[in-house]
Design an enzyme around this catalytic site. Structure first.
Site, PDB file in Angstrom:
ATOM      1  N   ASP A 214      41.155  56.715  56.798  1.00  0.00           N
ATOM      2  CA  ASP A 214      42.349  57.346  56.230  1.00  0.00           C
ATOM      3  C   ASP A 214      42.028  57.833  54.821  1.00  0.00           C
ATOM      4  O   ASP A 214      41.051  58.543  54.619  1.00  0.00           O
ATOM      5  CB  ASP A 214      43.531  56.379  56.271  1.00  0.00           C
ATOM      6  CG  ASP A 214      44.876  57.081  56.074  1.00  0.00           C
ATOM      7  OD1 ASP A 214      44.941  58.299  56.279  1.00  0.00           O
ATOM      8  OD2 ASP A 214      45.846  56.409  55.720  1.00  0.00           O
TER       9      ASP A 214
ATOM     10  N   ASP B 165      42.545  52.628  53.967  1.00  0.00           N
ATOM     11  CA  ASP B 165      42.404  53.126  52.591  1.00  0.00           C
ATOM     12  C   ASP B 165      41.351  52.320  51.836  1.00  0.00           C
ATOM     13  O   ASP B 165      41.358  51.084  51.880  1.00  0.00           O
ATOM     14  CB  ASP B 165      43.728  53.004  51.833  1.00  0.00           C
ATOM     15  CG  ASP B 165      44.820  53.869  52.424  1.00  0.00           C
ATOM     16  OD1 ASP B 165      44.494  54.850  53.130  1.00  0.00           O
ATOM     17  OD2 ASP B 165      46.009  53.561  52.193  1.00  0.00           O
TER      18      ASP B 165
ATOM     19  N   ASP C  34      45.117  55.986  47.738  1.00  0.00           N
ATOM     20  CA  ASP C  34      46.494  56.291  48.118  1.00  0.00           C
ATOM     21  C   ASP C  34      47.504  55.512  47.279  1.00  0.00           C
ATOM     22  O   ASP C  34      47.291  54.338  46.948  1.00  0.00           O
ATOM     23  CB  ASP C  34      46.720  55.949  49.588  1.00  0.00           C
ATOM     24  CG  ASP C  34      46.226  57.026  50.531  1.00  0.00           C
ATOM     25  OD1 ASP C  34      45.533  57.956  50.058  1.00  0.00           O
ATOM     26  OD2 ASP C  34      46.517  56.948  51.743  1.00  0.00           O
TER      27      ASP C  34
ATOM     28  N   ARG D 154      43.666  66.773  50.473  1.00  0.00           N
ATOM     29  CA  ARG D 154      44.306  65.736  49.654  1.00  0.00           C
ATOM     30  C   ARG D 154      43.433  65.313  48.470  1.00  0.00           C
ATOM     31  O   ARG D 154      42.964  64.184  48.396  1.00  0.00           O
ATOM     32  CB  ARG D 154      44.680  64.518  50.501  1.00  0.00           C
ATOM     33  CG  ARG D 154      45.624  64.828  51.651  1.00  0.00           C
ATOM     34  CD  ARG D 154      46.062  63.546  52.353  1.00  0.00           C
ATOM     35  NE  ARG D 154      46.948  63.846  53.487  1.00  0.00           N
ATOM     36  CZ  ARG D 154      47.527  62.922  54.245  1.00  0.00           C
ATOM     37  NH1 ARG D 154      47.321  61.636  53.988  1.00  0.00           N
ATOM     38  NH2 ARG D 154      48.306  63.270  55.247  1.00  0.00           N
TER      39      ARG D 154
END
Length: 524
Positions: A191, A162, A195, A244
């Site tokens: 990734d 992340d 997040d 996302r």
């Protein structure tokens, strides 16, 4: 998952210099000892987010120096502003111990602390393959930095892949004017860019660029992790992202005045009882930009004022519920703070001028115009420094014209693009006439040259129309979804020799409406 954003790193990081020392000085005047501006959205609630305001100011040029600044405080809650300049990487980021910190090597660790600001200054701050991790902490500001190519597999790895990650009881975080980017998706080792999981609340992401990643970010790591809430996203640019943007499991998110460009598989994914307020966003050249995806546990949304520009929708199924094409509201969502909405039609222009690091920390006025750069950002220039790839004055015709045949003028060559301003044409970029040009409908857009059979191309020349020189800012050269080159300013651009049937010049920022007179292509 299909990797629509599969890219490759063009170089491997060399051995970095050893960690440097940090300099502690007397606290600077308040305007220089704080983040620029004030937290907005949900980060302004729950007592507000002020970071290191009122504390000492420290300058750091390594990750170890950042950790040392945290560990040298009187306590874990003593306010501090850390001004960062230079490249922060694995080679200069070591663990530092102390009573006021809990750090680790190979990551910027903001753990068990509060009242901290990290702000990029001077020529800029880049966290290269090194993530920023916030855990069990509160009142954190991160502003004017770039975080790129953080991986969870391959080498080196950091922060679970992340760029910025938050977890385990985090409150009041404002991330502002940052650039977060990867070079591919999960199969390339990356990734999420942003997040949040396991009890994170009162967070705002504003004026950020998130690009070239399989995953923009999530709020909640599973269908049972629904205690993360009160998150605001505004005036951000999402570009070349698979999905996302964000994924929201439970909780409330307010998503307004963002520009979404090239969402390849899905966009805002509200699921597991989540409620998303989606206002005045501009969705462009994208697929399934809002809905509940990859689950049968539905979320809801309230929509208003959004613009859909070349958005496609897939069919509904038991675990796939796109909100379009009507994007009708399925709930109502209220927020406890005041905010001003730009009309969605001007969002691409506003965001291109303001979002990302090293843009002068400019913001929207809320009425389709942009503020001037703050009069006193900490040691940070109003404009990014010039570099060899972006000289102060970009001539329309580069000093050295490419030799060989301009393939754009070949018989059978065509042109297309993402949009065109009134009175301009895609074909104008391949007619050999500098008095005609193509211009997008805003300040960003795609222009492509294409052929009926494969051509080998290793060089292009972008020539701006007379009277419009110097307008083009950042760009990418694309073969499908693969980035062949990126940079800034109109000029001759070279890259690895590539066989292709279509090549695209994507303008991602410009000072005003760009005008491309000629898009020349060459084999060598």
């Amino acid at each position: 998952m299909k990797r629509s954003v599969a890219l490759r790193l063009s170089a491997v990081l060399g051995t970095a210099a050893a960690a440097g020392a940090i300099a502690f000085g007397a606290p600077l005047p308040q305007a220089s000892a704080a983040a620029v501006g004030s937290a907005t959205g949900f980060a302004s609630q729950n007592g507000g987010t002020t970071g290191g305001n009122g504390g000492a100011t420290v300058r750091a040029s390594t990750g170890t120096a950042i950790h040392t600044a945290l560990c040298n405080r009187a306590s874990s809650s003593t306010p501090v502003t850390i001004e960062v300049e230079g490249t922060i990487n694995h080679g200069n980021t070591a663990k530092v111990s102390g009573d006021s910190c809990n750090t680790a090597a190979g990551v910027i660790e903001l753990k068990d602390i509060s009242n901290v600001t990290i702000i990029g200054v001077g020529s800029g701050a880049t966290f290269d393959q090194l993530g920023i991790h916030i855990r069990n902490s509160s009142n954190i500001i991160i502003q004017n930095v770039t975080v790129k190519n953080v991986k969870k597999s391959g080498s080196p790895t950091s922060n679970g892949g992340d760029a910025i990650g938050m977890e385990s009881t985090v409150r009041n975080v404002w991330v502002d004017h940052v650039t977060l980017e990867a070079s591919g998706g999960e199969s390339e080792g990356f990734d999420g860019l942003f997040d949040m999981k396991d009890d994170v609340e009162y967070v705002t992401l504003s004026y950020a660029i998130l690009r070239n990643s399989g995953r923009g970010g999530l709020i909640g790591s599973s269908e049972s992790d629904t205690g993360n809430s009160n998150i605001t996203f505004h005036h951000n640019k999402y570009e070349n992202i698979d999905s996302r943007t964000p994924l929201l499991r439970g909780g409330v998110a307010h998503i307004y005045n963002n520009h979404y460009y090239s969402l390849n598989e899905s966009g805002i994914n509200s699921r597991a009882g989540a409620r998303a307020k989606v206002d005045n966003n501009y969705f462009q050249n994208s697929k399934d930009v809002l809905g509940t995806f990859y689950t049968d546990q539905a979320g809801t949304w309230q929509t208003s004022g959004n613009i859909l520009d070349n958005v496609t929708w897939s069919a509904k199924s038991s675990d796939h519920n796109p909100a379009g094409p009507s994007m009708a509201s399925t709930t109502t969502v209220s927020v406890p703070y005041s905010f001003s909405l730009d009309n969605a039609s001007c969002v691409p222009n506003i965001v291109s001028q303001t979002a990302g690091a090293n843009k002068g920390i400019r913001t929207s006025t809320g009425s389709c115009s942009v503020t001037s750069s703050p009069s006193n950002p900490p040691s940070s220039p109003s404009n990014p420094p010039s570099s060899p790839s972006n000289p102060p004055s970009s001539p329309s015709v580069p000093p050295s014209q490419p030799s060989g045949t301009n393939l754009s003028l070949a018989s059978g060559a065509g042109a297309d693009g993402s949009s065109k301003a009134s009175g301009t044409s895609y074909g104008n970029v391949k007619d050999g006439n500098m008095s005609t040009y193509w211009s997008p409908s805003g300040t960003t857009g795609d222009i492509s040259v294409k052929w009926g059979s494969a051509q080998t191309v290793s060089k292009i020349n972008i020539r701006e129309a007379s009277g419009a020189t110097g307008r083009i800012g950042n760009w990418q050269v694309l073969n499908g979804s693969t980035v062949l080159a990126s940079g800034s300013g109109a000029k001759v651009i070279t890259f690895a020799s590539t066989s292709l049937t279509k090549i695209t010049f994507r303008i991602t920022s410009a000072s005003s409406a760009p005008q491309v007179a000629e898009f020349e292509t060459y084999a060598s």
